[in-house]
Design a protein around this motif. Structure first.
Motif, short mmCIF file in Angstrom:
data_model
loop_
_atom_site.label_atom_id
_atom_site.label_comp_id
_atom_site.label_asym_id
_atom_site.label_seq_id
_atom_site.Cartn_x
_atom_site.Cartn_y
_atom_site.Cartn_z
N GLU A 159 0.84 -1.22 0.00
CA GLU A 159 0.00 0.00 0.00
C GLU A 159 0.86 1.26 0.00
OE1 GLU A 159 -3.30 0.67 2.71
OE2 GLU A 159 -3.57 -1.50 2.74
N PHE A 160 1.87 1.26 0.88
CA PHE A 160 2.75 2.43 0.94
C PHE A 160 3.50 2.60 -0.39
CE2 PHE A 160 6.65 4.76 1.81
CZ PHE A 160 6.12 5.89 2.41
N GLN A 161 3.96 1.45 -0.91
CA GLN A 161 4.69 1.53 -2.18
C GLN A 161 3.84 2.08 -3.31
OE1 GLN A 161 6.20 -2.38 -2.69
NE2 GLN A 161 7.48 -2.01 -0.92
N HIS A 162 2.58 1.65 -3.32
CA HIS A 162 1.68 2.14 -4.38
C HIS A 162 1.52 3.66 -4.26
CE1 HIS A 162 -1.62 2.38 -7.17
NE2 HIS A 162 -2.39 2.95 -6.24
N MET A 163 1.41 4.13 -3.01
CA MET A 163 1.24 5.57 -2.80
C MET A 163 2.46 6.32 -3.36
SD MET A 163 2.00 8.42 -0.86
CE MET A 163 2.81 7.92 0.65
N ILE A 164 3.65 5.84 -3.03
CA ILE A 164 4.87 6.51 -3.50
C ILE A 164 4.95 6.45 -5.03
CG2 ILE A 164 7.40 6.23 -3.61
CD1 ILE A 164 6.81 7.53 -1.10
N GLU A 165 4.54 5.29 -5.58
CA GLU A 165 4.62 5.13 -7.04
C GLU A 165 3.75 6.15 -7.77
OE1 GLU A 165 3.76 1.12 -8.81
OE2 GLU A 165 5.52 0.73 -7.56
N ILE A 166 2.49 6.27 -7.33
CA ILE A 166 1.62 7.20 -8.07
C ILE A 166 2.00 8.66 -7.75
CG2 ILE A 166 -0.31 5.62 -8.40
CD1 ILE A 166 -1.75 6.96 -6.10
N PHE A 167 2.56 8.86 -6.58
CA PHE A 167 3.03 10.21 -6.23
C PHE A 167 4.17 10.59 -7.17
CE2 PHE A 167 3.14 12.79 -2.01
CZ PHE A 167 2.99 13.96 -2.74
N SER A 168 5.13 9.66 -7.37
CA SER A 168 6.26 10.04 -8.24
C SER A 168 5.83 10.02 -9.71
CB SER A 168 7.52 9.24 -7.97
OG SER A 168 7.34 7.92 -8.24
N GLU A 169 4.78 9.26 -10.03
CA GLU A 169 4.23 9.37 -11.39
C GLU A 169 3.76 10.81 -11.63
OE1 GLU A 169 0.63 7.60 -14.16
OE2 GLU A 169 0.92 6.72 -12.18
N ASN A 170 3.22 11.41 -10.59
CA ASN A 170 2.77 12.81 -10.72
C ASN A 170 3.93 13.78 -10.96
OD1 ASN A 170 0.14 12.16 -10.55
ND2 ASN A 170 -0.34 13.45 -8.79
N VAL A 171 5.10 13.45 -10.40
CA VAL A 171 6.26 14.31 -10.63
C VAL A 171 6.59 14.31 -12.13
CG1 VAL A 171 8.72 14.66 -10.11
CG2 VAL A 171 7.16 13.88 -8.32
N GLU A 172 6.40 13.13 -12.75
CA GLU A 172 6.63 13.04 -14.20
C GLU A 172 5.51 13.73 -14.97
OE1 GLU A 172 7.32 9.16 -16.30
OE2 GLU A 172 8.35 8.80 -14.41
N LEU A 173 4.27 13.43 -14.56
CA LEU A 173 3.11 14.01 -15.27
C LEU A 173 3.11 15.53 -15.22
CD1 LEU A 173 0.22 11.62 -14.15
CD2 LEU A 173 1.21 11.82 -16.42
N LEU A 199 -3.34 12.86 -13.27
CA LEU A 199 -2.65 13.55 -12.18
C LEU A 199 -3.64 13.85 -11.03
CD1 LEU A 199 0.12 16.04 -12.36
CD2 LEU A 199 -1.91 16.91 -11.28
N PHE A 200 -4.84 14.31 -11.36
CA PHE A 200 -5.83 14.60 -10.32
C PHE A 200 -6.23 13.32 -9.59
CE2 PHE A 200 -7.41 18.22 -13.22
CZ PHE A 200 -6.44 19.06 -12.73
N LYS A 201 -6.40 12.24 -10.38
CA LYS A 201 -6.82 10.96 -9.79
C LYS A 201 -5.75 10.48 -8.79
CE LYS A 201 -8.14 6.37 -11.41
NZ LYS A 201 -6.90 5.63 -11.31
N ASN A 202 -4.49 10.53 -9.24
CA ASN A 202 -3.39 10.13 -8.35
C ASN A 202 -3.35 11.00 -7.10
OD1 ASN A 202 -2.62 8.28 -10.25
ND2 ASN A 202 -0.78 9.38 -10.93
N ALA A 203 -3.48 12.33 -7.30
CA ALA A 203 -3.37 13.24 -6.16
C ALA A 203 -4.48 12.94 -5.14
CB ALA A 203 -3.46 14.69 -6.64
N ALA A 204 -5.69 12.62 -5.64
CA ALA A 204 -6.81 12.33 -4.72
C ALA A 204 -6.52 11.06 -3.92
CB ALA A 204 -8.11 12.18 -5.52
N GLU A 205 -5.92 10.07 -4.61
CA GLU A 205 -5.61 8.80 -3.93
C GLU A 205 -4.53 9.00 -2.86
OE1 GLU A 205 -4.41 4.40 -5.29
OE2 GLU A 205 -5.28 5.60 -6.92
N VAL A 206 -3.50 9.78 -3.22
CA VAL A 206 -2.42 10.06 -2.26
C VAL A 206 -2.99 10.80 -1.05
CG1 VAL A 206 -0.31 11.42 -1.89
CG2 VAL A 206 -0.57 10.11 -4.00
N TYR A 207 -3.87 11.75 -1.33
CA TYR A 207 -4.48 12.57 -0.26
C TYR A 207 -5.22 11.66 0.73
CZ TYR A 207 -7.03 16.52 1.75
OH TYR A 207 -7.53 17.47 2.61
N GLU A 208 -5.99 10.75 0.19
CA GLU A 208 -6.79 9.85 1.04
C GLU A 208 -5.87 8.96 1.88
OE1 GLU A 208 -9.85 10.48 1.40
OE2 GLU A 208 -9.93 8.86 2.91
N PHE A 209 -4.83 8.44 1.25
CA PHE A 209 -3.88 7.58 1.94
C PHE A 209 -3.23 8.33 3.10
CE2 PHE A 209 0.29 5.86 2.81
CZ PHE A 209 0.08 4.49 2.82
#
Ligand code: HEM
Length: 454
Positions: A159-173, A199-209
């Motif tokens: 779970e933590f890894q997924h959060m970091i992954e989509i967060f850093s995907e946003n750095v690219e996006l 990017l918005f979808k990822n940010a919402a997921e990170v926020y919730e986590f």
């Protein structure tokens, strides 16, 4: 740096117009050159921006006019709600990082403990090829996690890894064209397709986590006895509860935590990934570092920061990786808080300012043959480490990186313990692609490495 939460995207490569296009003492309002080599002005789809090139221009603005250049632009991608409250948020983060992090002698042991988890995880590959990215990301983010949440996450915590992954995907996006356009034309946000939606979808997921994690780690909190950054922030919220001007809030807590996690993880991880890549690329440099490790630390004892000053070559290698690889090539965008004059050009208040750190590290006035990877440039004729003014991977001035000390500790301890135990080489000697993957940070393309016990 938290895309979707704080930072603007990279601009497309600007095309400078000739010198003196504006005549004497011009106001920079359109797409014009301030001076061909030191800076130029861009119109990023209606967002007025100035690019600072080379050490002299960056220093003049960030150091000599540090107050005026300390703001951040308010672009739509910036979901930063604390605006002018950045000073109190920064102060809290700096204090907390000192109290729970690098200011504690015992914190060094915590990094060493994490290094052991990291090395043991590498050992499980038994010299077979693997991509180190995942393990480095986990190990590095755990150091920040200890300060922010008071705990680390295991390398199996998906779970933590997924959060970091989509967060850093946003750095690219955040550097993608459609997200860039969103900043210029926010109505694009209503379009149901495009990278900005991901990017918005990822940010919402990170926020919730992060929201849930913060709730969990603040259970059993004793007011004014903070155990970590989250507790310290909640204490500040309590103290400022009656102040209508206060920018401490639950939402900004989540935002701050996100910013600290991604700023600390994405950067230090990429430095270490580049460092590993360069060690495999230049076995002679790897050998020199290992010789120094064997001489100063020995083969079995864990490296400590005390040894750092006795290891000039290793320091030089890490500095050259930071210079050459330009992890944050354009820094984080700044903005002017009022009208000012730089080298005869008026820059209006509210102008976005892009600090081209890449140009500083390749500035021929300060570096000879900057395009060559040459750690010795950081050594004097006696082999002692020398500091260089134009080395500014952490930027300068009031907004310079607040994690610099922590990053320096991590880089030294992870890098030396890795090379103490392993010899690094590419599978079958095949050199991977060396061109960086573009985003707000410059990271290597995915590559495989073999780590064999020495
Ligand atoms: C080698 C690793 C790192 C590099 C190269 C790096 C580089 C940078 C750069 C260039 C900036 C922009 C400064 C400016 O706006 O002028 C920055 C800002 C920042 N960095 Fe780092 N950084 C690193 C590690 C870290 C770590 C470990 C943390 C914390 C855990 C961190 C936290 C931050 C924060 C919070 C900011 C924003 C500061 C502000 O807005 O006032 N960084 N960093």
């Amino acid at each position: 740096m938290s895309p979707g939460m704080t930072t603007p995207p990279l601009p497309q490569q600007p095309v400078p117009v000739p010198d003196n296009a504006l005549g004497d003492n011009p106001v920079v309002t359109e797409c014009h050159t301030i001076s061909y080599c030191e800076g130029y002005h861009l119109d990023l789809g209606g967002i007025s921006a100035v690019v600072l090139n080379g050490y002299d221009a960056v220093k003049e603005c960030l150091v000599h006019q540090s107050d005026i250049f300390a703001d951040r632009p308010s672009l739509p991608l910036f979901k930063n709600k604390y605006g002018r409250g950045w000073t109190e948020h920064r102060k809290l983060a700096v204090n907390t990082f000192r109290i729970f992090g690098y200011g504690q002698r015992s914190f060094e042991h915590k990094i060493s403990e994490e290094s052991l988890f990291f090395l043991d995880a590498i050992d499980t590959y038994k010299g077979r090829p693997f991509d180190l990215k995942h393990l480095i990301t986990n190990a590095v983010s755990n150091i920040t996690n200890l300060i922010i949440f008071g705990e680390r996450f295991t390398y199996e915590d998906t779970e933590f890894q997924h959060m970091i992954e989509i967060f850093s995907e946003n750095v690219e996006l955040a550097a993608s064209a459609s997200v860039f356009l969103y900043n210029a034309f926010p109505w694009i946000g209503i379009l149901p397709f495009g990278k900005h939606q991901q990017l918005f979808k990822n940010a919402a997921e990170v926020y919730e986590f992060l929201h849930e994690l913060i709730e969990r780690v603040s259970e059993n909190r004793k007011p004014q006895s903070p155990r970590h950054f989250v507790d310290a922030y909640l204490d500040e919220m309590d103290c400022n509860g009656n102040d209508p001007e206060s920018t401490y809030s639950r939402e900004n807590l989540i935002f701050s935590v996100g910013e600290l996690i991604i700023a600390g993880t994405e950067t230090t991880t990429n430095v270490l990934r580049w460092a590993v890549l360069f060690m495999a690329l230049y076995p002679n440099i790897q050998g020199q570092v290992q010789k120094e490790i064997d001489l100063v630390i020995g083969p079995n004892k864990m490296p400590t920061l005390e040894e750092k000053s006795k290891m000039p070559y290793t320091e030089a290698v890490l500095h050259e990786v930071l210079r050459f690889c330009n992890i944050v090539p354009l820094g984080i965008f700044h903005a002017t808080s009022k009208d000012t004059v730089v080298r005869g050009y008026t820059i209006p208040g509210g102008t976005t300012v892009i600090t081209n750190l890449y140009s500083v590290h390749f500035d021929e006035k300060y570096w000879s043959n900057p395009e060559v990877f040459f750690p010795e440039r950081f050594l004097d004729s006696n082999g002692q480490f020398v500091k260089k003014d134009a080395f500014i991977p952490f930027s300068l001035g009031r907004r310079h990186c607040l994690g610099e000390q922590l990053a320096r500790m991590e880089m030294f301890l992870f890098f030396t313990s890795l090379l103490q135990r392993f010899h690094l080489h590419f599978p079958h000697g095949v050199v991977p692609e060396l061109k960086p993957k573009l985003g707000m940070t410059l990271q290597p393309q995915p590559y495989l490495i073999c780590a064999e016990r020495r």
